[in-house]
Design a protein around this motif. Structure first.
Motif, PDB file in Angstrom:
ATOM      1  N   GLU A   1      40.348  50.015  39.242  1.00 30.36           N
ATOM      2  CA  GLU A   1      41.229  49.309  38.315  1.00 30.36           C
ATOM      3  C   GLU A   1      42.693  49.675  38.552  1.00 30.36           C
ATOM      4  N   LYS A   2      42.946  50.907  38.996  1.00 28.35           N
ATOM      5  CA  LYS A   2      44.317  51.359  39.235  1.00 28.35           C
ATOM      6  C   LYS A   2      44.945  50.691  40.453  1.00 28.35           C
TER       7      LYS A   2
ATOM      8  N   HIS B   1      45.373  37.015  40.597  1.00 32.31           N
ATOM      9  CA  HIS B   1      44.359  37.728  39.820  1.00 32.31           C
ATOM     10  C   HIS B   1      42.943  37.338  40.253  1.00 32.31           C
TER      11      HIS B   1
ATOM     12  N   SER C   1      38.234  43.563  43.943  1.00 32.46           N
ATOM     13  CA  SER C   1      37.714  44.683  43.152  1.00 32.46           C
ATOM     14  C   SER C   1      36.189  44.677  43.124  1.00 32.46           C
TER      15      SER C   1
ATOM     16  N   GLU D   1      42.437  39.277  43.425  1.00 32.15           N
ATOM     17  CA  GLU D   1      42.275  40.707  43.134  1.00 32.15           C
ATOM     18  C   GLU D   1      40.928  40.993  42.497  1.00 32.15           C
ATOM     19  N   ALA D   2      40.440  40.094  41.629  1.00 33.32           N
ATOM     20  CA  ALA D   2      39.128  40.296  40.999  1.00 33.32           C
ATOM     21  C   ALA D   2      38.014  40.284  42.042  1.00 33.32           C
TER      22      ALA D   2
ATOM     23  N   ARG E   1      33.973  47.684  44.561  1.00 31.10           N
ATOM     24  CA  ARG E   1      33.031  48.398  43.707  1.00 31.10           C
ATOM     25  C   ARG E   1      31.644  48.459  44.353  1.00 31.10           C
TER      26      ARG E   1
ATOM     27  N   HIS F   1      44.944  47.516  40.733  1.00 28.24           N
ATOM     28  CA  HIS F   1      45.239  46.152  40.287  1.00 28.24           C
ATOM     29  C   HIS F   1      46.689  45.764  40.568  1.00 28.24           C
TER      30      HIS F   1
ATOM     31  N   SER G   1      34.924  52.973  38.854  1.00 24.10           N
ATOM     32  CA  SER G   1      35.512  52.146  37.796  1.00 24.10           C
ATOM     33  C   SER G   1      37.033  52.254  37.757  1.00 24.10           C
ATOM     34  N   SER G   2      37.549  53.328  37.158  1.00 27.21           N
ATOM     35  CA  SER G   2      38.978  53.380  36.861  1.00 27.21           C
ATOM     36  C   SER G   2      39.843  53.450  38.106  1.00 27.21           C
TER      37      SER G   2
END
Length: 404
Positions: A124-125, A81, A88, A84-85, A92, A127, A120-121
């Motif tokens: 997130e997808k 995580h 992301s 992944e953060a 972004r 993830h 954004s979304s």
């Protein structure tokens, strides 16, 4: 065009650059996840040995392996995580930087909803594909192979019959479910987007609706979209989720134990117990992988939209940062087109400093496009925009924005 996969995430230049710094942590997370699974298998083995030898050493060993497995599991989750953060956040920034450098006409083709999704979304997808899928695939290979080797060593080749439930589960989740999702998933996501848009429209119009009493249109659109989304979800549950639940129940509680008992019923108690419990270690990774395929399907669609955006050409820029105090602005043999339609050919004009100029003409002739081109917000098909005899594509972004 082929649908994007996990390979596309790694091979696409822009997404690969965002992913590369996170790969060490993601790899370490997948490794820790596998070690956690192996430690849990070892703990299970220790408990099975208690059937023959009621010794506290087996209990202590099992507890030790459980603690070790939990530690590896927590480490795997944190590493995956955290990686992944970071991925992301980089993606972004890359998407946002790309959006602000697109030509104005290209940017105008994106709706408000698609822009929100892109920054954004949609990210997130990804993830599940980034944080969970590598570990699930690793466990899908490591744990069944380890369990199979143990069972073959204890029971013989007849233990391979316990592979049948895992094979059926894998085929169901890897072949049938993706086909159903490919057929129905896009429609579900489209309806969900309509729900979000309807909510936004209704929310933006609440103050106006109070005054003019016109809420029925927005409210009706919202109600219609939610009804269709609900119907779509009910249909999906009937076709996919219910069958998946039945498959899980049958494969775990019935088929796996039945086959395991069939091949080892005449062996020792320890061997029979090992066959029963280790057979589940073959099926469980397939079931865990299957639960994530919905997220993978959604992530693939989001990845496709992100890659398509990042492949859109941006406005050219240079490195020149110094300009005259009062530079002239000129169009030199400029050819301007929008969506393949030619608006202006061989346009030449010099805008003198401290002078007032008027651009006139009928609607649609290209007045706004000329202004955007002069500001460097549109690309020329041919010719140049010159600022102090320097092509503006050679100027740095900051210099161009400050000067034009």
């Amino acid at each position: 065009m082929n649908r994007p996969t996990l390979r596309s995430l790694v091979t696409n230049h822009d997404t690969a650059n965002a992913l590369r710094p996170a790969l060490p942590k993601l790899t370490a997370g997948a490794l820790c996840s596998s070690l956690s699974g192996l430690a849990m298998l070892a703990a299970l083995w220790c408990l099975i040995q208690l059937l023959d030898d009621l010794s506290s050493s087996w209990v202590l060993s099992a507890v030790l392996f459980w603690i070790l497995g939990a530690t590896f599991s927590a480490s795997a989750s944190w590493l995956a995580h955290d990686g992944e953060a970071a991925f992301s956040a980089r993606l972004r920034r890359k998407v946002a930087n790309h959006l602000v450098r697109l030509p104005a006409t290209t940017l105008a083709q994106q709706s408000d909803q698609s822009l929100r999704s892109l920054v954004s979304s949609d990210i997130e997808k990804l993830h599940h594909m980034v944080a969970h899928l590598p570990s699930e695939i690793t466990n899908f290979v490591v744990l069944p192979i380890t369990s199979i080797l143990l069972l073959v060593n204890m029971v013989g080749l007849s233990a391979l019959w316990v592979l049948l439930p895992g094979i059926f589960a894998s085929l169901y989740y890897l072949i049938i479910v993706p086909r159903i999702n490919a057929r129905d998933g896009e429609a579900r996501m489209k309806v969900m987007g309509e729900v979000i848009s309807a909510v936004d429209d209704y929310a933006r119009g609440i103050r106006v609706n109070r005054i003019y009493g016109r809420q029925s249109g927005a409210l009706a659109a919202y109600d219609d979209s939610t009804q269709r989304f609900t119907s779509s979800m009910v249909m999906w549950v009937g076709k996919v989720a219910t069958l998946a639940g039945m498959a899980v129940a049958l494969l775990q509680a019935v088929a796996t134990f039945a086959i395991a008992y069939l091949v080892a019923y005449d062996t020792s108690t320890t061997t029979l117990a090992a066959t029963l419990f280790f057979s589940l270690a073959i099926v469980t990774p397939a079931l865990r992988l299957g639960h994530g395929l919905d997220y993978v399907s959604t992530g693939r669609a989001a990845l496709g939209r992100i890659i398509t955006l990042l492949q859109q050409p941006t406005l050219p820029t240079g490195t020149i940062t110094r300009q005259q105090d009062t530079p002239t602005l000129a169009l030199n043999n400029a050819h301007i087109a929008i969506d393949g339609a030619q608006l202006l050919n061989e346009l030449n004009y010099t805008f003198q400093p401290s002078a007032l100029h008027a651009i006139t003409g009928p609607s649609g002739i290209g007045k706004t496009t000329v202004l955007r081109t002069l500001a460097g917000l549109e690309r020329l098909q041919a010719g140049q925009v010159l600022l102090a005899q320097t092509d503006i594509t050679q100027l740095s972004e900051l210099t161009r924005y400050q000067s034009v």
